[in-house]
Design a protein around this motif. Structure first.
Motif, PDB file in Angstrom:
ATOM      1  N   GLY A   1      -0.423   4.097 -16.335  1.00 23.40           N
ATOM      2  CA  GLY A   1      -0.763   3.372 -17.569  1.00 23.40           C
ATOM      3  C   GLY A   1      -0.974   4.068 -18.676  1.00 23.40           C
ATOM      4  N   GLY A   2      -1.010   5.334 -18.632  1.00 22.75           N
ATOM      5  CA  GLY A   2      -1.186   6.129 -19.790  1.00 22.75           C
ATOM      6  C   GLY A   2       0.169   6.707 -20.364  1.00 22.75           C
ATOM      7  N   LEU A   3       1.321   6.379 -19.696  1.00 26.47           N
ATOM      8  CA  LEU A   3       2.725   7.028 -20.308  1.00 26.47           C
ATOM      9  C   LEU A   3       3.453   6.101 -21.110  1.00 26.47           C
ATOM     10  CD1 LEU A   3       4.296   8.244 -16.478  1.00 26.47           C
ATOM     11  CD2 LEU A   3       3.113   9.740 -18.576  1.00 26.47           C
ATOM     12  N   ALA A   4       3.839   6.641 -22.164  1.00 23.38           N
ATOM     13  CA  ALA A   4       4.491   5.645 -23.080  1.00 23.38           C
ATOM     14  C   ALA A   4       5.661   5.310 -22.504  1.00 23.38           C
ATOM     15  CB  ALA A   4       4.484   6.577 -24.535  1.00 23.38           C
ATOM     16  N   GLY A   5       6.414   4.151 -22.758  1.00 18.39           N
ATOM     17  CA  GLY A   5       7.596   3.818 -22.320  1.00 18.39           C
ATOM     18  C   GLY A   5       7.936   3.121 -21.071  1.00 18.39           C
ATOM     19  N   VAL A   6       6.764   3.088 -20.383  1.00 16.74           N
ATOM     20  CA  VAL A   6       6.923   2.394 -19.183  1.00 16.74           C
ATOM     21  C   VAL A   6       6.656   0.854 -19.049  1.00 16.74           C
ATOM     22  CG1 VAL A   6       5.761   2.248 -16.862  1.00 16.74           C
ATOM     23  CG2 VAL A   6       6.084   4.526 -17.973  1.00 16.74           C
ATOM     24  N   ARG A   7       7.567   0.226 -18.651  1.00 14.99           N
ATOM     25  CA  ARG A   7       7.730  -1.152 -19.222  1.00 14.99           C
ATOM     26  C   ARG A   7       7.215  -1.971 -17.635  1.00 14.99           C
ATOM     27  NH1 ARG A   7      13.512  -1.478 -22.193  1.00 14.99           N
ATOM     28  NH2 ARG A   7      12.894  -0.777 -24.139  1.00 14.99           N
ATOM     29  N   GLN A   8       7.664  -1.354 -16.466  1.00 12.59           N
ATOM     30  CA  GLN A   8       7.260  -2.265 -15.373  1.00 12.59           C
ATOM     31  C   GLN A   8       7.258  -1.321 -14.260  1.00 12.59           C
ATOM     32  OE1 GLN A   8      10.077  -5.590 -14.709  1.00 12.59           O
ATOM     33  NE2 GLN A   8       9.682  -5.462 -12.662  1.00 12.59           N
ATOM     34  N   VAL A   9       6.392  -1.626 -13.263  1.00 12.57           N
ATOM     35  CA  VAL A   9       6.196  -0.649 -12.073  1.00 12.57           C
ATOM     36  C   VAL A   9       6.305  -1.478 -10.819  1.00 12.57           C
ATOM     37  CG1 VAL A   9       4.953   1.087 -10.832  1.00 12.57           C
ATOM     38  CG2 VAL A   9       4.972   1.127 -13.268  1.00 12.57           C
ATOM     39  N   GLU A  10       7.106  -1.187  -9.978  1.00 12.12           N
ATOM     40  CA  GLU A  10       6.876  -2.011  -8.699  1.00 12.12           C
ATOM     41  C   GLU A  10       6.530  -0.713  -7.367  1.00 12.12           C
ATOM     42  OE1 GLU A  10       9.679  -4.376  -5.140  1.00 12.12           O
ATOM     43  OE2 GLU A  10      10.421  -3.670  -7.253  1.00 12.12           O
ATOM     44  N   THR A  11       5.460  -1.166  -6.853  1.00 12.64           N
ATOM     45  CA  THR A  11       4.880  -0.309  -5.831  1.00 12.64           C
ATOM     46  C   THR A  11       5.226  -0.625  -4.367  1.00 12.64           C
ATOM     47  OG1 THR A  11       3.416   0.218  -7.463  1.00 12.64           O
ATOM     48  CG2 THR A  11       2.845   1.170  -5.251  1.00 12.64           C
ATOM     49  N   ALA A  12       5.857   0.041  -3.548  1.00 12.84           N
ATOM     50  CA  ALA A  12       6.193  -0.176  -2.241  1.00 12.84           C
ATOM     51  C   ALA A  12       5.736   0.826  -1.411  1.00 12.84           C
ATOM     52  CB  ALA A  12       7.914  -0.297  -1.985  1.00 12.84           C
ATOM     53  N   PRO A  13       4.519   0.602  -0.671  1.00 14.01           N
ATOM     54  CA  PRO A  13       4.005   1.639   0.325  1.00 14.01           C
ATOM     55  C   PRO A  13       4.856   1.540   1.512  1.00 14.01           C
ATOM     56  CG  PRO A  13       2.551  -0.134  -0.431  1.00 14.01           C
ATOM     57  CD  PRO A  13       3.631  -0.743  -0.714  1.00 14.01           C
ATOM     58  N   MET A  14       5.083   3.085   1.990  1.00 10.77           N
ATOM     59  CA  MET A  14       5.759   3.219   3.183  1.00 10.77           C
ATOM     60  C   MET A  14       4.911   3.012   4.413  1.00 10.77           C
ATOM     61  SD  MET A  14       7.483   6.967   1.844  1.00 10.77           S
ATOM     62  CE  MET A  14       7.967   7.284   0.396  1.00 10.77           C
ATOM     63  N   ILE A  15       5.338   2.425   5.220  1.00 12.85           N
ATOM     64  CA  ILE A  15       4.580   2.111   6.621  1.00 12.85           C
ATOM     65  C   ILE A  15       4.908   2.999   7.592  1.00 12.85           C
ATOM     66  CG2 ILE A  15       4.253  -0.102   6.038  1.00 12.85           C
ATOM     67  CD1 ILE A  15       6.268  -0.971   8.022  1.00 12.85           C
ATOM     68  N   ARG A  16       6.167   3.996   7.661  1.00  9.89           N
ATOM     69  CA  ARG A  16       6.544   4.652   8.812  1.00  9.89           C
ATOM     70  C   ARG A  16       7.849   5.256   8.045  1.00  9.89           C
ATOM     71  NH1 ARG A  16       9.457   4.455  14.005  1.00  9.89           N
ATOM     72  NH2 ARG A  16       9.714   2.084  13.715  1.00  9.89           N
ATOM     73  N   THR A  17       7.825   6.794   8.218  1.00  4.93           N
ATOM     74  CA  THR A  17       8.987   7.454   8.107  1.00  4.93           C
ATOM     75  C   THR A  17       9.750   7.907   9.335  1.00  4.93           C
ATOM     76  OG1 THR A  17       8.113   8.119   5.840  1.00  4.93           O
ATOM     77  CG2 THR A  17       9.782   9.762   6.838  1.00  4.93           C
ATOM     78  N   LEU A  18      10.826   7.695   9.368  1.00  7.66           N
ATOM     79  CA  LEU A  18      11.450   7.943  10.663  1.00  7.66           C
ATOM     80  C   LEU A  18      12.357   9.491  10.672  1.00  7.66           C
ATOM     81  CD1 LEU A  18      11.712   4.583  10.218  1.00  7.66           C
ATOM     82  CD2 LEU A  18      13.109   4.804  12.502  1.00  7.66           C
ATOM     83  N   LYS A  19      12.682   9.834   9.294  1.00  8.28           N
ATOM     84  CA  LYS A  19      13.377  10.886   8.973  1.00  8.28           C
ATOM     85  C   LYS A  19      12.980  11.469   7.770  1.00  8.28           C
ATOM     86  CE  LYS A  19      18.196  12.547   8.988  1.00  8.28           C
ATOM     87  NZ  LYS A  19      19.588  12.159   9.066  1.00  8.28           N
ATOM     88  N   ARG A  20      12.936  12.851   7.502  1.00  8.72           N
ATOM     89  CA  ARG A  20      12.610  13.423   6.361  1.00  8.72           C
ATOM     90  C   ARG A  20      13.841  14.154   5.913  1.00  8.72           C
ATOM     91  NH1 ARG A  20       7.686  13.190   8.986  1.00  8.72           N
ATOM     92  NH2 ARG A  20       6.173  12.251   7.542  1.00  8.72           N
ATOM     93  N   PHE A  21      13.951  15.543   5.782  1.00  9.03           N
ATOM     94  CA  PHE A  21      15.183  16.026   5.454  1.00  9.03           C
ATOM     95  C   PHE A  21      15.929  16.890   6.428  1.00  9.03           C
ATOM     96  CE2 PHE A  21      12.845  15.643   1.415  1.00  9.03           C
ATOM     97  CZ  PHE A  21      13.803  15.216   0.520  1.00  9.03           C
ATOM     98  N   GLY A  22      15.507  16.961   7.620  1.00  9.72           N
ATOM     99  CA  GLY A  22      16.176  17.496   8.649  1.00  9.72           C
ATOM    100  C   GLY A  22      16.986  16.603   9.368  1.00  9.72           C
ATOM    101  N   THR A  23      17.467  17.128  10.427  1.00 11.99           N
ATOM    102  CA  THR A  23      18.238  16.352  11.677  1.00 11.99           C
ATOM    103  C   THR A  23      16.970  15.772  12.454  1.00 11.99           C
ATOM    104  OG1 THR A  23      18.659  18.160  13.036  1.00 11.99           O
ATOM    105  CG2 THR A  23      20.250  17.577  11.416  1.00 11.99           C
ATOM    106  N   LEU A  24      17.263  14.580  13.387  1.00 13.97           N
ATOM    107  CA  LEU A  24      16.465  14.366  14.258  1.00 13.97           C
ATOM    108  C   LEU A  24      16.479  15.212  15.335  1.00 13.97           C
ATOM    109  CD1 LEU A  24      16.812  10.274  14.165  1.00 13.97           C
ATOM    110  CD2 LEU A  24      15.201  11.734  12.895  1.00 13.97           C
TER     111      LEU A  24
END
Length: 320
Positions: free
Chosen positions: A295-318
């Motif tokens: 809220g204190g950052l200048a120039g930010v007009r809109q924010v959409e927040t999407a919580p993650m419920i499960r991460t299936l893969k990060r940066f490595g292979t499965l």
């Protein structure tokens, strides 16, 4: 780890591996002031239990590729199946199911010019039960990547950080035929020994060692530490899609990079021009971050927040 959180030594080990994913146990032990056997035992326990894994991560630009952040909306009950299929692909990174259970967010590494049958142009748009797809091309990264996330890499004092940090030589990447196989092996286990990597590439250990050093020195490869943010005390993770005035894009991105909650931040194309992944302790902490820090950052007009419920893969292979 009875409390569900990593203890102090495990946190320091994770930070050390973030600084140099292939540092020897003896080097890490000497810097942390414990025995080699203790570090080896801790690492093997964390690795075998699936808590922590070091993975090699290719950098897109030196390899002639680009990163896309893809947002998919699916019909109910289809998102988990589609996300699982995406996670199995070699060209995807960080596949997550988002709140509501009908949305997927994932990173895709693609050629500079993808052919008509590629994942973005050909396959995803024609995937049954995908309702919509929005692709954001990553233009500039402010946080994340080789620097890691402060939530994971803030356990060591600066003197120990300096002793462990590896500084690339800054050479120019020159591709070799065995590089894709080497990168694939390192994406599975960034600490694989030289004999394993040599077998994967079909080259000698000495040649494989030289290629590995070249990939690192040229910036075509870095090492990351895969670990569940909840074990570090951040069980609530979310993606923020920010719309920022063009004149404030750079300053807002640099500001995000200083926030300890921010694991990744980048300027992108698309409906939102600044994207960030954040980790918070609970709803109250996320609210405070949105209301006060953002809220204190200048120039930010809109924010959409999407919580993650499960991460299936990060940066490595499965894992198989």
């Amino acid at each position: 780890m009875d409390s569900g959180l990593l203890d102090d030594l495990d946190r320091r080990l994770a930070h050390a591996l973030q600084l140099d994913g292939r540092a020897s146990f003896s080097t890490i032990a000497a810097v942390l002031g414990v025995s080699d056997q203790t570090i080896a035992r801790r690492y093997r326990k964390l690795r075998s239990s699936g808590v922590l894994r070091v993975v090699g991560v290719p950098e897109a630009a030196p390899l002639g590729q680009v990163h896309w952040l893809v947002r998919l909306r699916c019909v109910p009950d289809a998102a988990a199946t589609i996300a699982t299929a995406l996670a199995r692909r070699a060209d995807t990174q960080w596949v997550s199911l988002m709140s509501g259970g009908t949305e997927i967010a994932c990173f895709v590494r693609a050629p500079q010019r993808e052919d008509a049958g590629g994942l973005l142009l050909g396959q995803l748009p024609r995937t049954p039960r995908v309702v919509s797809m929005t692709a954001y091309r990553v233009l500039h990264r402010f946080a994340g990547g080789p620097a890691g996330w402060p939530g994971r890499s803030s356990a060591l004092p600066e003197s120990q950080v300096a002793a462990l940090r590896r500084v690339p030589a800054g050479s120019v990447y020159r591709p070799e035929p065995e590089d894709p196989a080497l990168l694939t092996a390192l994406a599975h286990d960034g600490r694989a020994d030289m004999s394993t990597l040599a077998a994967a590439t079909g080259r000698s250990e000495s040649t494989t060692r030289r290629r590995l050093e070249h990939l690192r020195d040229s910036g075509a490869l870095y090492f990351d530490v895969e670990i569940d943010a909840a074990l570090l005390g951040y069980p609530l993770t979310a993606t923020l899609w920010l719309t920022v005035a063009p004149s404030a894009l750079s300053s807002a991105g640099r500001a995000l990079a200083t926030h300890p909650q921010v694991a990744f931040a980048a300027a992108t194309t698309g409906p939102a021009n600044l994207v960030a992944n954040v980790g918070c302790r609970d709803d109250a902490a996320l609210y405070a971050y949105l209301a006060d820090d953002l809220g204190g950052l200048a120039g930010v007009r809109q924010v959409e927040t999407a919580p993650m419920i499960r991460t299936l893969k990060r940066f490595g292979t499965l894992d198989p």
